[in-house]
Design a protein around this motif. Structure first.
Motif, PDB file in Angstrom:
ATOM      1  N   GLU A  89     -46.341  48.450  17.225  1.00 38.95           N
ATOM      2  CA  GLU A  89     -46.073  47.353  16.432  1.00 38.95           C
ATOM      3  C   GLU A  89     -47.261  46.731  15.967  1.00 38.95           C
ATOM      4  O   GLU A  89     -48.616  47.229  16.401  1.00 38.95           O
ATOM      5  N   SER A  90     -47.368  45.987  14.910  1.00 42.73           N
ATOM      6  CA  SER A  90     -48.781  45.449  13.941  1.00 42.73           C
ATOM      7  C   SER A  90     -49.375  44.570  15.088  1.00 42.73           C
ATOM      8  O   SER A  90     -48.690  43.645  15.767  1.00 42.73           O
ATOM      9  N   THR A  91     -50.787  44.606  14.791  1.00 40.20           N
ATOM     10  CA  THR A  91     -51.333  43.542  15.680  1.00 40.20           C
ATOM     11  C   THR A  91     -52.673  43.120  14.625  1.00 40.20           C
ATOM     12  O   THR A  91     -52.799  43.729  13.774  1.00 40.20           O
ATOM     13  N   GLN A  92     -53.187  42.038  15.088  1.00 38.12           N
ATOM     14  CA  GLN A  92     -54.234  41.565  14.296  1.00 38.12           C
ATOM     15  C   GLN A  92     -55.711  41.686  15.015  1.00 38.12           C
ATOM     16  O   GLN A  92     -55.665  40.978  15.789  1.00 38.12           O
ATOM     17  N   ARG A  93     -56.402  42.336  14.419  1.00 38.61           N
ATOM     18  CA  ARG A  93     -57.935  42.642  14.812  1.00 38.61           C
ATOM     19  C   ARG A  93     -58.933  42.135  14.196  1.00 38.61           C
ATOM     20  O   ARG A  93     -59.069  42.688  13.137  1.00 38.61           O
ATOM     21  N   GLY A  94     -59.731  41.078  14.200  1.00 42.00           N
ATOM     22  CA  GLY A  94     -60.620  40.633  13.188  1.00 42.00           C
ATOM     23  C   GLY A  94     -60.131  40.256  11.940  1.00 42.00           C
ATOM     24  O   GLY A  94     -60.899  40.108  10.987  1.00 42.00           O
ATOM     25  N   GLY A  95     -58.911  39.640  12.074  1.00 42.98           N
ATOM     26  CA  GLY A  95     -58.305  39.232  10.648  1.00 42.98           C
ATOM     27  C   GLY A  95     -57.733  40.304   9.965  1.00 42.98           C
ATOM     28  O   GLY A  95     -57.079  40.054   9.011  1.00 42.98           O
ATOM     29  N   ALA A  96     -57.749  41.462  10.494  1.00 43.03           N
ATOM     30  CA  ALA A  96     -57.000  42.609   9.741  1.00 43.03           C
ATOM     31  C   ALA A  96     -56.068  43.341  10.390  1.00 43.03           C
ATOM     32  O   ALA A  96     -55.969  43.157  11.856  1.00 43.03           O
ATOM     33  N   ARG A  97     -54.889  43.811   9.748  1.00 42.60           N
ATOM     34  CA  ARG A  97     -54.042  44.375  10.595  1.00 42.60           C
ATOM     35  C   ARG A  97     -54.316  45.803  10.913  1.00 42.60           C
ATOM     36  O   ARG A  97     -55.073  46.473  10.445  1.00 42.60           O
ATOM     37  N   ASP A  98     -53.667  46.109  12.144  1.00 42.45           N
ATOM     38  CA  ASP A  98     -53.996  47.094  12.699  1.00 42.45           C
ATOM     39  C   ASP A  98     -52.831  47.637  13.502  1.00 42.45           C
ATOM     40  O   ASP A  98     -51.951  47.040  14.152  1.00 42.45           O
ATOM     41  N   HIS A  99     -52.834  48.847  14.101  1.00 44.18           N
ATOM     42  CA  HIS A  99     -51.678  49.562  14.978  1.00 44.18           C
ATOM     43  C   HIS A  99     -52.341  50.412  15.896  1.00 44.18           C
ATOM     44  O   HIS A  99     -53.441  51.052  15.916  1.00 44.18           O
ATOM     45  N   ARG A 100     -51.684  50.750  17.201  1.00 49.27           N
ATOM     46  CA  ARG A 100     -51.989  51.633  18.016  1.00 49.27           C
ATOM     47  C   ARG A 100     -51.226  53.047  17.643  1.00 49.27           C
ATOM     48  O   ARG A 100     -49.976  52.771  17.603  1.00 49.27           O
ATOM     49  N   LEU A 101     -51.825  53.985  17.626  1.00 46.55           N
ATOM     50  CA  LEU A 101     -51.444  55.500  17.214  1.00 46.55           C
ATOM     51  C   LEU A 101     -51.087  56.331  18.511  1.00 46.55           C
ATOM     52  O   LEU A 101     -51.902  56.188  19.569  1.00 46.55           O
ATOM     53  N   ARG A 102     -50.135  57.047  18.343  1.00 51.68           N
ATOM     54  CA  ARG A 102     -50.086  58.486  19.174  1.00 51.68           C
ATOM     55  C   ARG A 102     -50.464  59.518  18.361  1.00 51.68           C
ATOM     56  O   ARG A 102     -49.327  59.610  17.504  1.00 51.68           O
ATOM     57  N   VAL A 103     -51.242  60.139  18.556  1.00 50.41           N
ATOM     58  CA  VAL A 103     -51.773  61.422  17.781  1.00 50.41           C
ATOM     59  C   VAL A 103     -51.785  62.581  18.598  1.00 50.41           C
ATOM     60  O   VAL A 103     -52.384  62.817  19.596  1.00 50.41           O
ATOM     61  N   ILE A 104     -50.866  63.568  18.170  1.00 50.71           N
ATOM     62  CA  ILE A 104     -50.822  64.951  18.899  1.00 50.71           C
ATOM     63  C   ILE A 104     -51.467  65.848  18.124  1.00 50.71           C
ATOM     64  O   ILE A 104     -51.563  65.951  16.785  1.00 50.71           O
ATOM     65  N   PHE A 105     -52.340  66.822  18.961  1.00 50.90           N
ATOM     66  CA  PHE A 105     -53.245  67.645  18.225  1.00 50.90           C
ATOM     67  C   PHE A 105     -52.584  69.001  18.495  1.00 50.90           C
ATOM     68  O   PHE A 105     -51.892  69.452  19.427  1.00 50.90           O
ATOM     69  N   SER A 106     -53.038  70.001  17.684  1.00 46.70           N
ATOM     70  CA  SER A 106     -52.367  71.392  17.938  1.00 46.70           C
ATOM     71  C   SER A 106     -52.973  72.144  18.734  1.00 46.70           C
ATOM     72  O   SER A 106     -52.479  73.357  19.160  1.00 46.70           O
ATOM     73  N   ASN A 107     -53.752  71.698  19.772  1.00 47.80           N
ATOM     74  CA  ASN A 107     -54.638  72.589  20.676  1.00 47.80           C
ATOM     75  C   ASN A 107     -53.770  71.992  21.988  1.00 47.80           C
ATOM     76  O   ASN A 107     -54.010  72.148  23.300  1.00 47.80           O
ATOM     77  N   GLY A 108     -52.537  71.048  22.143  1.00 44.97           N
ATOM     78  CA  GLY A 108     -51.947  70.425  23.012  1.00 44.97           C
ATOM     79  C   GLY A 108     -52.440  69.325  23.792  1.00 44.97           C
ATOM     80  O   GLY A 108     -51.942  69.117  24.936  1.00 44.97           O
ATOM     81  N   THR A 109     -53.380  68.520  23.065  1.00 42.12           N
ATOM     82  CA  THR A 109     -53.800  67.279  23.652  1.00 42.12           C
ATOM     83  C   THR A 109     -53.285  66.025  22.717  1.00 42.12           C
ATOM     84  O   THR A 109     -52.830  66.393  21.712  1.00 42.12           O
ATOM     85  N   GLU A 110     -53.663  64.999  23.304  1.00 43.37           N
ATOM     86  CA  GLU A 110     -53.007  63.782  22.444  1.00 43.37           C
ATOM     87  C   GLU A 110     -54.158  62.492  22.708  1.00 43.37           C
ATOM     88  O   GLU A 110     -54.823  62.610  23.664  1.00 43.37           O
ATOM     89  N   SER A 111     -54.068  61.656  21.885  1.00 44.55           N
ATOM     90  CA  SER A 111     -54.844  60.423  21.903  1.00 44.55           C
ATOM     91  C   SER A 111     -54.101  59.449  21.520  1.00 44.55           C
ATOM     92  O   SER A 111     -53.254  59.531  20.682  1.00 44.55           O
ATOM     93  N   ASP A 112     -54.495  58.152  21.805  1.00 41.87           N
ATOM     94  CA  ASP A 112     -53.798  56.758  21.165  1.00 41.87           C
ATOM     95  C   ASP A 112     -54.925  56.041  20.473  1.00 41.87           C
ATOM     96  O   ASP A 112     -55.067  54.790  21.247  1.00 41.87           O
ATOM     97  N   PRO A 113     -55.550  56.296  19.452  1.00 40.54           N
ATOM     98  CA  PRO A 113     -56.696  55.444  18.994  1.00 40.54           C
ATOM     99  C   PRO A 113     -56.024  54.290  18.181  1.00 40.54           C
ATOM    100  O   PRO A 113     -54.857  54.461  17.825  1.00 40.54           O
ATOM    101  N   LEU A 114     -56.763  53.382  17.754  1.00 43.22           N
ATOM    102  CA  LEU A 114     -56.163  52.383  17.056  1.00 43.22           C
ATOM    103  C   LEU A 114     -56.272  53.104  15.486  1.00 43.22           C
ATOM    104  O   LEU A 114     -56.963  53.944  15.274  1.00 43.22           O
TER     105      LEU A 114
END
Length: 401
Positions: A206-231
């Motif tokens: 879901e959308s969030t506001q950080r420093g006045g700008a719209r942002d999201h939390r992502l779930r990113v899957i990588f081809s080496n079998g790992t994942e991360s959840d960066p903004l």
């Protein structure tokens, strides 16, 4: 005809009187001008009880003080006779400190506290007390970092990565270079190449506001079998910083094209109900009746780990009070259904002030109980939610008449 010399020119008759120039007498510091300055200084002294300061912030006082210092160094007899108040002698007794002078090492403050504790500096406490700002000590140790962790459900993505790699090798799909400072808007189903790995956007929260700008939390899957959840903003920056980063072009001509969503995987997820642990006086009394309803495909504890830095979570830690698993249902559709279903219980006056002073109104919080969410989740699974509504007066889910 030869040109006339200067002597011949000046020897000619000056019929227009051009050479009849009268020079004005030069003003002397020991003459009337000095006395005039003395009169101005005398009036200043009578009004303020002191001599004009050459280092004053006021321009007129600084100008008068500078001129007075110069003529007082070597006063004429006429100036001494006109000095009825003895200002020349007074000037010689005064030792003024200028901002241009070198200062002793002991006079240099060691910190801001030394400056604000100076008795001569009257500073209101409100001007030096920060509000709505996370202390630096807490910011140095974040609650959550978007580290790379093993992807537990990688089997759902392995085939997608193989298909995409084959399409890139054969030329069926094209990966284009991401230009520096390009504005990237990752969407669920997008593929990127980052640091030599295929990166798949599995979830965009879901959308969030950080420093006045719209942002999201992502779930990113990588081809080496790992994942991360960066903004989303952090992921965008990592792509811009990687000179070899690529974006894989989608199939189709746009969102209306049936092939546009080909790469998007329908993942099962989890409905979670969270209770705020905020100490904000406006939120704390409501913590037992105010709950956040969200849906995520990743581990719920990891999703809420950075709650105190996320305006979506009211900038405070939360407690997960209930979770409900989804099976073969779209996360975004389920979340939209739940939010629309409980819209009558959404607090219209709820808002927070972020660390930049902006007022933010989170839209995922409701005056409901976890049992209500559990009942609504079951109705969604049974395909019967449209037959019911939430009655705010009775605080119950009732059948539509």
């Amino acid at each position: 005809m030869p040109r006339p010399t200067l002597e011949e020119i000046f020897a000619e008759a000056d019929e227009f009187g051009l050479l009849a120039v009268k020079l004005k007498p030069r003003a002397s510091s020991s003459g009337n001008n000095s006395v005039s300055i003395l009169n101005d200084v005398t009036r200043f002294f009578e009004q303020h009880g002191r001599l004009p300061d050459a280092n004053a912030s006021n321009h007129e006082e600084m100008r008068l003080g500078t001129i007075w210092e110069n003529i007082a160094k070597s006063p004429s007899d006429e100036l001494r006779q006109a000095d009825k108040l003895g200002l020349l002698a007074r000037k010689e007794e005064v030792a003024e400190v200028s901002w241009r002078d070198e200062v002793e090492d002991d006079d240099i403050p060691d910190s801001l506290d030394d400056i604000f504790n100076d008795d001569g500096l009257d500073v209101q406490p409100e001007l030096v007390q920060l509000k709505h700002v996370t202390p630096a000590a807490e910011r140095q140790v974040p609650d959550h970092r978007a580290d790379f962790i093993p992807c537990k459900d990688f089997d759902q993505f392995a085939g997608l990565f193989e298909t995409m790699q084959q399409a890139l090798d054969s030329g069926a799909r094209e990966a284009t270079l991401i230009e520096k400072w390009a504005i990237i808007e990752p969407m669920e189903g997008d593929f990127f190449i980052r640091n030599g790995l295929l990166a798949y956007i599995a979830e965009k929260s879901e959308s969030t506001q950080r420093g006045g700008a719209r942002d999201h939390r992502l779930r990113v899957i990588f081809s080496n079998g790992t994942e991360s959840d960066p903004l989303m903003s952090s992921f965008r920056k990592s792509l811009n910083d990687d000179k070899t980063a690529r974006v894989v072009q989608r199939l189709g001509l746009g969102p209306l094209d049936p092939d546009w969503e080909t790469d998007k995987v329908s993942l099962s997820g989890t409905i979670y109900v969270a209770r705020s642990l905020s100490e904000d006086p406006a939120i704390k009394p409501q913590r037992d009746i105010l709950y956040k309803i969200g849906v995520t495909s990743q581990d719920v504890r990891r999703r809420v780990a950075d709650a105190r830095n996320d305006p979506t979570f009211l900038l405070a830690p939360v407690e997960i009070v209930a979770t409900y698993e989804l099976q073969n249902l779209s996360r975004s559709k389920v979340e939209n259904l739940l939010h629309r279903f409980f819209d009558a219980a959404r607090p219209g006056e709820l808002f927070i002030i972020d660390r930049f002073g902006k007022r933010i109104r989170p839209r995922e919080w409701f005056y409901v109980l976890p049992d209500h969410v559990a009942q609504a989740a079951q109705l969604i699974k049974d395909g019967q939610l449209h037959q019911y509504r939430y009655d705010r007066e009775t605080q119950k889910i009732v059948r539509r008449s």
